[in-house]
Design a protein around this motif. Structure first.
Motif, PDB file in Angstrom:
ATOM      1  N   PHE A 109      -8.065   6.727  -1.336  1.00 38.13           N
ATOM      2  CA  PHE A 109      -8.989   7.799  -0.477  1.00 38.13           C
ATOM      3  C   PHE A 109     -10.270   7.609  -0.487  1.00 38.13           C
ATOM      4  O   PHE A 109     -10.757   7.424  -1.625  1.00 38.13           O
ATOM      5  CB  PHE A 109      -8.441   9.183  -0.719  1.00 38.13           C
ATOM      6  N   ARG A 110     -10.859   6.949   0.532  1.00 39.84           N
ATOM      7  CA  ARG A 110     -12.253   6.603   0.431  1.00 39.84           C
ATOM      8  C   ARG A 110     -12.508   5.513  -0.594  1.00 39.84           C
ATOM      9  O   ARG A 110     -13.590   5.714  -1.266  1.00 39.84           O
ATOM     10  CB  ARG A 110     -13.311   7.809   0.396  1.00 39.84           C
ATOM     11  N   GLU A 111     -11.773   4.646  -0.594  1.00 39.72           N
ATOM     12  CA  GLU A 111     -11.963   3.416  -1.646  1.00 39.72           C
ATOM     13  C   GLU A 111     -11.799   3.843  -3.114  1.00 39.72           C
ATOM     14  O   GLU A 111     -12.076   2.955  -3.928  1.00 39.72           O
ATOM     15  CB  GLU A 111     -13.357   2.737  -1.114  1.00 39.72           C
ATOM     16  N   ARG A 112     -11.407   5.040  -3.560  1.00 45.52           N
ATOM     17  CA  ARG A 112     -11.050   5.420  -4.679  1.00 45.52           C
ATOM     18  C   ARG A 112      -9.657   5.851  -4.823  1.00 45.52           C
ATOM     19  O   ARG A 112      -8.947   6.286  -3.870  1.00 45.52           O
ATOM     20  CB  ARG A 112     -12.029   6.549  -5.056  1.00 45.52           C
ATOM     21  N   GLU A 113      -9.171   5.443  -5.848  1.00 45.90           N
ATOM     22  CA  GLU A 113      -7.706   5.536  -6.360  1.00 45.90           C
ATOM     23  C   GLU A 113      -7.559   7.131  -6.786  1.00 45.90           C
ATOM     24  O   GLU A 113      -8.182   7.481  -7.732  1.00 45.90           O
ATOM     25  CB  GLU A 113      -7.142   4.640  -7.291  1.00 45.90           C
ATOM     26  N   GLU A 114      -6.791   7.944  -6.236  1.00 45.48           N
ATOM     27  CA  GLU A 114      -6.502   9.101  -6.459  1.00 45.48           C
ATOM     28  C   GLU A 114      -5.433   9.405  -7.633  1.00 45.48           C
ATOM     29  O   GLU A 114      -4.767   8.403  -7.561  1.00 45.48           O
ATOM     30  CB  GLU A 114      -6.216  10.258  -5.363  1.00 45.48           C
ATOM     31  N   PRO A 115      -5.667  10.400  -8.514  1.00 49.39           N
ATOM     32  CA  PRO A 115      -4.331  10.500  -9.433  1.00 49.39           C
ATOM     33  C   PRO A 115      -3.277  10.650  -8.715  1.00 49.39           C
ATOM     34  O   PRO A 115      -2.960  11.327  -7.680  1.00 49.39           O
ATOM     35  CB  PRO A 115      -4.850  11.484 -10.328  1.00 49.39           C
ATOM     36  N   THR A 116      -1.985  10.408  -9.437  1.00 50.10           N
ATOM     37  CA  THR A 116      -0.766  11.068  -8.977  1.00 50.10           C
ATOM     38  C   THR A 116      -0.576  12.188  -8.759  1.00 50.10           C
ATOM     39  O   THR A 116      -0.817  13.012  -9.683  1.00 50.10           O
ATOM     40  CB  THR A 116       0.338  10.155  -9.616  1.00 50.10           C
ATOM     41  N   ARG A 117      -0.216  12.813  -7.788  1.00 53.07           N
ATOM     42  CA  ARG A 117       0.002  14.275  -7.653  1.00 53.07           C
ATOM     43  C   ARG A 117       1.790  14.085  -7.199  1.00 53.07           C
ATOM     44  O   ARG A 117       2.180  13.528  -6.682  1.00 53.07           O
ATOM     45  CB  ARG A 117      -0.518  14.484  -6.169  1.00 53.07           C
ATOM     46  N   GLY A 173      13.361  20.735  -0.098  1.00 56.25           N
ATOM     47  CA  GLY A 173      13.328  21.176  -1.556  1.00 56.25           C
ATOM     48  C   GLY A 173      13.086  20.025  -2.193  1.00 56.25           C
ATOM     49  O   GLY A 173      12.617  19.838  -3.560  1.00 56.25           O
ATOM     50  N   LEU A 174      13.070  18.537  -1.672  1.00 49.59           N
ATOM     51  CA  LEU A 174      12.791  17.297  -2.558  1.00 49.59           C
ATOM     52  C   LEU A 174      11.527  17.405  -2.827  1.00 49.59           C
ATOM     53  O   LEU A 174      10.425  17.830  -2.403  1.00 49.59           O
ATOM     54  CB  LEU A 174      12.904  16.237  -1.523  1.00 49.59           C
ATOM     55  N   ILE A 175      11.291  16.857  -4.009  1.00 51.76           N
ATOM     56  CA  ILE A 175       9.772  16.606  -4.834  1.00 51.76           C
ATOM     57  C   ILE A 175       9.210  15.512  -4.349  1.00 51.76           C
ATOM     58  O   ILE A 175       9.569  14.332  -3.921  1.00 51.76           O
ATOM     59  CB  ILE A 175      10.101  16.619  -6.249  1.00 51.76           C
ATOM     60  N   ASN A 176       7.624  15.974  -3.848  1.00 54.34           N
ATOM     61  CA  ASN A 176       6.934  14.938  -3.219  1.00 54.34           C
ATOM     62  C   ASN A 176       6.176  14.503  -4.229  1.00 54.34           C
ATOM     63  O   ASN A 176       5.651  15.103  -5.375  1.00 54.34           O
ATOM     64  CB  ASN A 176       5.972  15.796  -2.077  1.00 54.34           C
ATOM     65  N   ILE A 177       5.971  13.121  -4.376  1.00 48.46           N
ATOM     66  CA  ILE A 177       5.037  12.321  -5.296  1.00 48.46           C
ATOM     67  C   ILE A 177       4.209  11.424  -4.324  1.00 48.46           C
ATOM     68  O   ILE A 177       4.726  10.787  -3.609  1.00 48.46           O
ATOM     69  CB  ILE A 177       6.197  11.458  -6.109  1.00 48.46           C
ATOM     70  N   GLN A 178       2.972  11.597  -4.601  1.00 47.11           N
ATOM     71  CA  GLN A 178       2.018  11.055  -4.071  1.00 47.11           C
ATOM     72  C   GLN A 178       1.307  10.030  -5.100  1.00 47.11           C
ATOM     73  O   GLN A 178       0.761  10.531  -5.694  1.00 47.11           O
ATOM     74  CB  GLN A 178       0.712  11.612  -3.590  1.00 47.11           C
ATOM     75  N   TYR A 179       1.819   8.765  -5.273  1.00 48.00           N
ATOM     76  CA  TYR A 179       1.401   7.740  -6.218  1.00 48.00           C
ATOM     77  C   TYR A 179       0.268   6.978  -5.970  1.00 48.00           C
ATOM     78  O   TYR A 179       0.410   5.936  -5.262  1.00 48.00           O
ATOM     79  CB  TYR A 179       2.643   6.919  -6.553  1.00 48.00           C
ATOM     80  N   ARG A 180      -0.769   7.139  -6.872  1.00 50.11           N
ATOM     81  CA  ARG A 180      -2.027   6.168  -6.867  1.00 50.11           C
ATOM     82  C   ARG A 180      -2.490   6.176  -5.180  1.00 50.11           C
ATOM     83  O   ARG A 180      -2.718   5.194  -5.057  1.00 50.11           O
ATOM     84  CB  ARG A 180      -1.628   5.012  -7.353  1.00 50.11           C
ATOM     85  N   HIS A 181      -2.527   7.222  -4.471  1.00 51.43           N
ATOM     86  CA  HIS A 181      -2.974   7.205  -3.153  1.00 51.43           C
ATOM     87  C   HIS A 181      -4.584   6.648  -3.214  1.00 51.43           C
ATOM     88  O   HIS A 181      -5.343   7.183  -3.904  1.00 51.43           O
ATOM     89  CB  HIS A 181      -3.092   8.519  -2.363  1.00 51.43           C
ATOM     90  N   GLY A 238       0.628  -1.246  -0.009  1.00 50.72           N
ATOM     91  CA  GLY A 238       0.003  -0.012  -0.027  1.00 50.72           C
ATOM     92  C   GLY A 238       0.811   1.385  -0.134  1.00 50.72           C
ATOM     93  O   GLY A 238       0.219   2.306   0.356  1.00 50.72           O
ATOM     94  N   GLN A 239       2.053   1.163  -0.330  1.00 45.74           N
ATOM     95  CA  GLN A 239       2.999   2.228  -0.180  1.00 45.74           C
ATOM     96  C   GLN A 239       2.583   3.152  -1.180  1.00 45.74           C
ATOM     97  O   GLN A 239       2.674   2.782  -2.546  1.00 45.74           O
ATOM     98  CB  GLN A 239       4.466   1.974  -0.316  1.00 45.74           C
ATOM     99  N   TRP A 240       2.522   4.489  -0.981  1.00 50.07           N
ATOM    100  CA  TRP A 240       2.121   5.624  -1.958  1.00 50.07           C
ATOM    101  C   TRP A 240       2.724   6.848  -1.921  1.00 50.07           C
ATOM    102  O   TRP A 240       2.876   7.708  -2.666  1.00 50.07           O
ATOM    103  CB  TRP A 240       0.492   5.830  -2.127  1.00 50.07           C
TER     104      TRP A 240
END
Length: 139
Positions: free
Chosen positions: A95-103, A85-93, A49-51
Motif C-alpha cells: 500500500f503506497r509502496e510500503r508493505e503492510e503487516p499480514t492481517r 465465516g471463512l478466515i480472511n488473510i491479507q498477506y504482505r499487502h 502480487g497476490q496477497w
C-alpha cells in the motif's frame, strides 16, 4: 503461514487456502478464487502480487465444495467467503509502496435479511487458534 495452518484444530482439517484475484471482464472486475498452496505465498506475492486469501475448511462449509472445486468467479466472491465465516488473510499487502503487516480477520456472526442471527462458531475457534499459532511463529 504453512506452520500456523498445520497447527489448527484437526477436527475440521484438512484446511485449504483460497487465493482471490481480481480479473477484468469487459468494463467490470470480478474476483476469481482458486485453491493455492500455503508454502507458495511468498512466491505468489513476488511473481503476481497476490496477497488476498481465505482459509477454508470443507468440513465446516461443505456447501462451498462444488463452487470451489474449480475456479470460482463472482463479482462478490470475497464477500460470499467472508460472510460464510471463512478466515480472511491479507498477506504482505503493498500500500503506497510500503508493505503492510499480514492481517487476519473473521466474521463470526451475521444477521440475515430476514433477521436471523447466523453464527460461525467453529470458524471463530479456528480463527483464534490461527492467531495463537501465528503469534508463536513470529516471536
Amino acid at each position: 503461514m504453512e506452520r500456523a495452518i498445520g497447527a489448527l484444530p484437526q477436527e475440521w482439517a484438512p484446511y485449504r487456502l483460497l487465493g482471490v484475484t481480481k480479473l477484468k471482464e469487459g468494463k467490470h472486475y470480478v474476483e476469481a478464487v482458486r485453491v493455492v498452496e500455503a508454502g507458495q505465498l511468498d512466491e505468489r506475492r513476488a511473481t503476481d502480487g497476490q496477497w488476498y486469501y481465505f482459509l477454508w475448511s470443507p468440513s465446516l462449509t461443505p456447501e462451498l465444495v462444488e463452487p470451489l472445486e474449480s475456479e470460482y468467479v463472482d463479482s462478490r466472491a470475497a464477500g460470499v467467503l467472508s460472510l460464510s465465516g471463512l478466515i480472511n488473510i491479507q498477506y504482505r499487502h503493498q500500500f503506497r509502496e510500503r508493505e503492510e503487516p499480514t492481517r487476519v480477520g473473521c466474521v463470526p456472526k451475521i444477521r440475515s435479511d430476514e433477521g436471523e442471527l447466523v453464527q460461525h462458531e467453529e470458524y471463530e475457534k479456528v480463527y483464534r487458534s490461527l492467531l495463537r499459532s501465528l503469534r508463536k511463529t513470529t516471536t
